[in-house]
Design a protein around this motif. Structure first.
Motif, PDB file in Angstrom:
ATOM      1  N   UNK A 100     -38.280 -31.470   5.721  1.00 27.60           N
ATOM      2  CA  UNK A 100     -37.276 -30.730   4.944  1.00 27.60           C
ATOM      3  C   UNK A 100     -36.810 -29.440   5.634  1.00 27.60           C
ATOM      4  N   UNK A 101     -37.495 -29.080   6.707  1.00 22.74           N
ATOM      5  CA  UNK A 101     -37.228 -27.786   7.350  1.00 22.74           C
ATOM      6  C   UNK A 101     -35.778 -27.642   7.806  1.00 22.74           C
ATOM      7  N   UNK A 102     -35.239 -28.674   8.452  1.00 22.75           N
ATOM      8  CA  UNK A 102     -33.869 -28.587   8.967  1.00 22.75           C
ATOM      9  C   UNK A 102     -32.869 -28.310   7.847  1.00 22.75           C
ATOM     10  N   UNK A 103     -33.029 -29.003   6.721  1.00 20.75           N
ATOM     11  CA  UNK A 103     -32.124 -28.822   5.587  1.00 20.75           C
ATOM     12  C   UNK A 103     -32.281 -27.420   4.986  1.00 20.75           C
ATOM     13  N   UNK A 104     -33.518 -26.952   4.891  1.00 21.30           N
ATOM     14  CA  UNK A 104     -33.775 -25.620   4.347  1.00 21.30           C
ATOM     15  C   UNK A 104     -33.158 -24.545   5.253  1.00 21.30           C
ATOM     16  N   UNK A 105     -33.318 -24.721   6.553  1.00 22.13           N
ATOM     17  CA  UNK A 105     -32.781 -23.756   7.522  1.00 22.13           C
ATOM     18  C   UNK A 105     -31.264 -23.675   7.406  1.00 22.13           C
ATOM     19  N   UNK A 106     -30.584 -24.814   7.272  1.00 21.21           N
ATOM     20  CA  UNK A 106     -29.125 -24.798   7.132  1.00 21.21           C
ATOM     21  C   UNK A 106     -28.709 -24.053   5.867  1.00 21.21           C
ATOM     22  N   UNK A 107     -29.501 -24.207   4.804  1.00 17.67           N
ATOM     23  CA  UNK A 107     -29.216 -23.481   3.565  1.00 17.67           C
ATOM     24  C   UNK A 107     -29.392 -21.990   3.746  1.00 17.67           C
ATOM     25  N   UNK A 108     -30.430 -21.598   4.476  1.00 17.11           N
ATOM     26  CA  UNK A 108     -30.658 -20.175   4.739  1.00 17.11           C
ATOM     27  C   UNK A 108     -29.583 -19.584   5.643  1.00 17.11           C
ATOM     28  N   UNK A 109     -29.144 -20.380   6.620  1.00 17.51           N
ATOM     29  CA  UNK A 109     -28.068 -19.913   7.500  1.00 17.51           C
ATOM     30  C   UNK A 109     -26.826 -19.574   6.680  1.00 17.51           C
ATOM     31  N   UNK A 110     -26.523 -20.441   5.728  1.00 17.23           N
ATOM     32  CA  UNK A 110     -25.343 -20.222   4.898  1.00 17.23           C
ATOM     33  C   UNK A 110     -25.504 -18.972   4.042  1.00 17.23           C
ATOM     34  N   UNK A 111     -26.673 -18.817   3.409  1.00 21.07           N
ATOM     35  CA  UNK A 111     -26.875 -17.723   2.463  1.00 21.07           C
ATOM     36  C   UNK A 111     -27.096 -16.377   3.142  1.00 21.07           C
ATOM     37  N   UNK A 112     -27.876 -16.385   4.216  1.00 20.20           N
ATOM     38  CA  UNK A 112     -28.316 -15.121   4.793  1.00 20.20           C
ATOM     39  C   UNK A 112     -27.627 -14.750   6.105  1.00 20.20           C
ATOM     40  N   UNK A 113     -26.936 -15.668   6.729  1.00 22.19           N
ATOM     41  CA  UNK A 113     -26.283 -15.345   8.002  1.00 22.19           C
ATOM     42  C   UNK A 113     -24.770 -15.460   7.891  1.00 22.19           C
ATOM     43  N   UNK A 114     -24.276 -16.644   7.564  1.00 25.51           N
ATOM     44  CA  UNK A 114     -22.833 -16.833   7.471  1.00 25.51           C
ATOM     45  C   UNK A 114     -22.204 -15.891   6.443  1.00 25.51           C
ATOM     46  N   UNK A 115     -22.809 -15.801   5.265  1.00 30.55           N
ATOM     47  CA  UNK A 115     -22.204 -14.999   4.203  1.00 30.55           C
ATOM     48  C   UNK A 115     -22.305 -13.499   4.462  1.00 30.55           C
ATOM     49  N   UNK A 116     -23.135 -13.118   5.410  1.00 27.45           N
ATOM     50  CA  UNK A 116     -23.250 -11.700   5.762  1.00 27.45           C
ATOM     51  C   UNK A 116     -22.456 -11.358   7.014  1.00 27.45           C
ATOM     52  N   UNK A 117     -22.519 -12.218   8.018  1.00 28.73           N
ATOM     53  CA  UNK A 117     -21.953 -11.891   9.331  1.00 28.73           C
ATOM     54  C   UNK A 117     -20.550 -12.455   9.584  1.00 28.73           C
ATOM     55  N   UNK A 118     -20.155 -13.485   8.835  1.00 29.14           N
ATOM     56  CA  UNK A 118     -18.885 -14.181   9.109  1.00 29.14           C
ATOM     57  C   UNK A 118     -17.829 -13.767   8.077  1.00 29.14           C
ATOM     58  N   UNK A 119     -16.755 -13.176   8.551  1.00 28.91           N
ATOM     59  CA  UNK A 119     -15.712 -12.643   7.669  1.00 28.91           C
ATOM     60  C   UNK A 119     -15.233 -13.646   6.635  1.00 28.91           C
ATOM     61  N   UNK A 120     -14.804 -14.824   7.067  1.00 30.45           N
ATOM     62  CA  UNK A 120     -14.208 -15.794   6.150  1.00 30.45           C
ATOM     63  C   UNK A 120     -15.207 -16.354   5.134  1.00 30.45           C
ATOM     64  N   UNK A 121     -16.507 -16.233   5.434  1.00 26.00           N
ATOM     65  CA  UNK A 121     -17.546 -16.738   4.535  1.00 26.00           C
ATOM     66  C   UNK A 121     -18.065 -15.669   3.574  1.00 26.00           C
ATOM     67  N   UNK A 122     -17.686 -14.421   3.804  1.00 27.22           N
ATOM     68  CA  UNK A 122     -18.153 -13.337   2.939  1.00 27.22           C
ATOM     69  C   UNK A 122     -17.518 -13.411   1.553  1.00 27.22           C
TER      70      UNK A 122
END
Length: 288
Positions: free
Chosen positions: A232-254
């Motif tokens: 399940x790690x890969x799926x969990x990591x993708x979820x964390x990337x979305x919540x904690x990285x993309x939504x913080x660092x990526x303009x269009x995802x904020x």
């Protein structure tokens, strides 16, 4: 005979003190041009002595050409907050921004003071950029440093924003069918978003592969240490990337600051405009 009018004239031309102007005129035997040279030499000597002092304060300045095709952002530093609000200091920052915008060799470049110091000043080719800054140091009495600058030459348009007293500034290039009130409103909303939320990338596609790989590696190890099942790690990591990285660092995802139920991407889409953010630069005093 050195008249008061001559002293006044030299002071207006150089910005030096009355006594310094009088002494220079006496030394130059009344020759205004020679007196200017004397003051310049003395001024430069003062500037050299101040050049080693630390510059922690300053402002971010921007300039956009009338056709909105060229934009410049820069950070100009000084020693104290008082000087950062000095009219001559602010004027110097704008003169430098206009020079960068008008000197062809700076097109679509970014750099520091060293990259433009030897260029002939666009507004006065009789002196170099370096001379202008050293003269300002002598007049203002503090060390001054152009820490960084960036110039955008746009296929579309540029938009700039400086927050408050100039601690934070944003320069953005975007594409739109034409300039209109609606387009400018969206552009302004986006630069406000960038100033407030500090994104690092326009979209996920702009993230360098090595940066994304590093984040995945860190999140994978963190998730593994949490004891999550390996499958399940890969799926969990993708979820964390979305919540904690993309939504913080990526303009269009904020989350859009004026309506957090929508992302910036959704806000642009809902505007009904053909609007695309191409790139941006966000400068904050002291963070460069």
């Amino acid at each position: 005979m050195i008249s008061a009018e001559m002293v006044k004239q030299l002071r207006e031309m150089t910005g030096a003190g009355m006594l310094e102007c009088k002494k220079a005129l006496e030394e130059a035997q009344g020759d205004i041009e020679k007196a200017k040279e004397i003051l310049r030499i003395r001024g430069l000597a003062k500037a050299e002595k101040k050049a080693g002092r630390e510059t922690k304060e300053g402002i971010v300045q921007t300039f956009v050409s009338e056709d909105r095709k060229i934009g410049v952002i820069l950070e100009l530093n000084c020693e104290t907050d008082f000087v950062a609000r000095n009219e001559k200091f602010v004027e110097l920052s704008l003169t430098l921004a206009k020079h960068i915008a008008n000197a062809g060799e700076n097109a679509n470049r970014s750099g520091t003071f060293e990259d433009i110091s030897q260029q002939l000043l666009y507004s006065d080719p009789s002196q170099k950029v370096e001379d202008l800054v050293k003269s300002a140091i002598a007049k203002i009495g503090e060390n001054i440093k152009l820490s960084r600058w960036a110039r955008f030459d746009a296929d579309g348009y540029v938009h700039a924003y400086v927050h408050g007293v100039g601690r934070v500034g944003v320069l953005m290039e975007y594409k739109a069918d034409a300039i209109s009130e609606e387009v400018l409103r969206v552009a302004q909303d986006i630069v406000l978003q960038i100033a407030a939320m500090k994104p690092e990338f326009v979209s996920k596609e702009f993230i360098p592969a090595d940066v994304l790989e590093r984040e995945r590696r860190i999140l994978t190890e963190q998730t593994r240490q949490e004891g999550k099942p390996e499958h399940l790690i890969e799926k969990i990591v993708e979820g964390k990337l979305k919540r904690f990285f993309y939504q913080e660092k990526v303009l269009l995802e904020q989350a859009f600051i004026k309506d957090e139920k929508r992302t910036v991407k959704q806000y642009i889409s809902d505007s009904g405009l053909n609007f695309e953010v191409v790139r941006f630069a966000r400068f904050e005093v002291g963070s460069g």
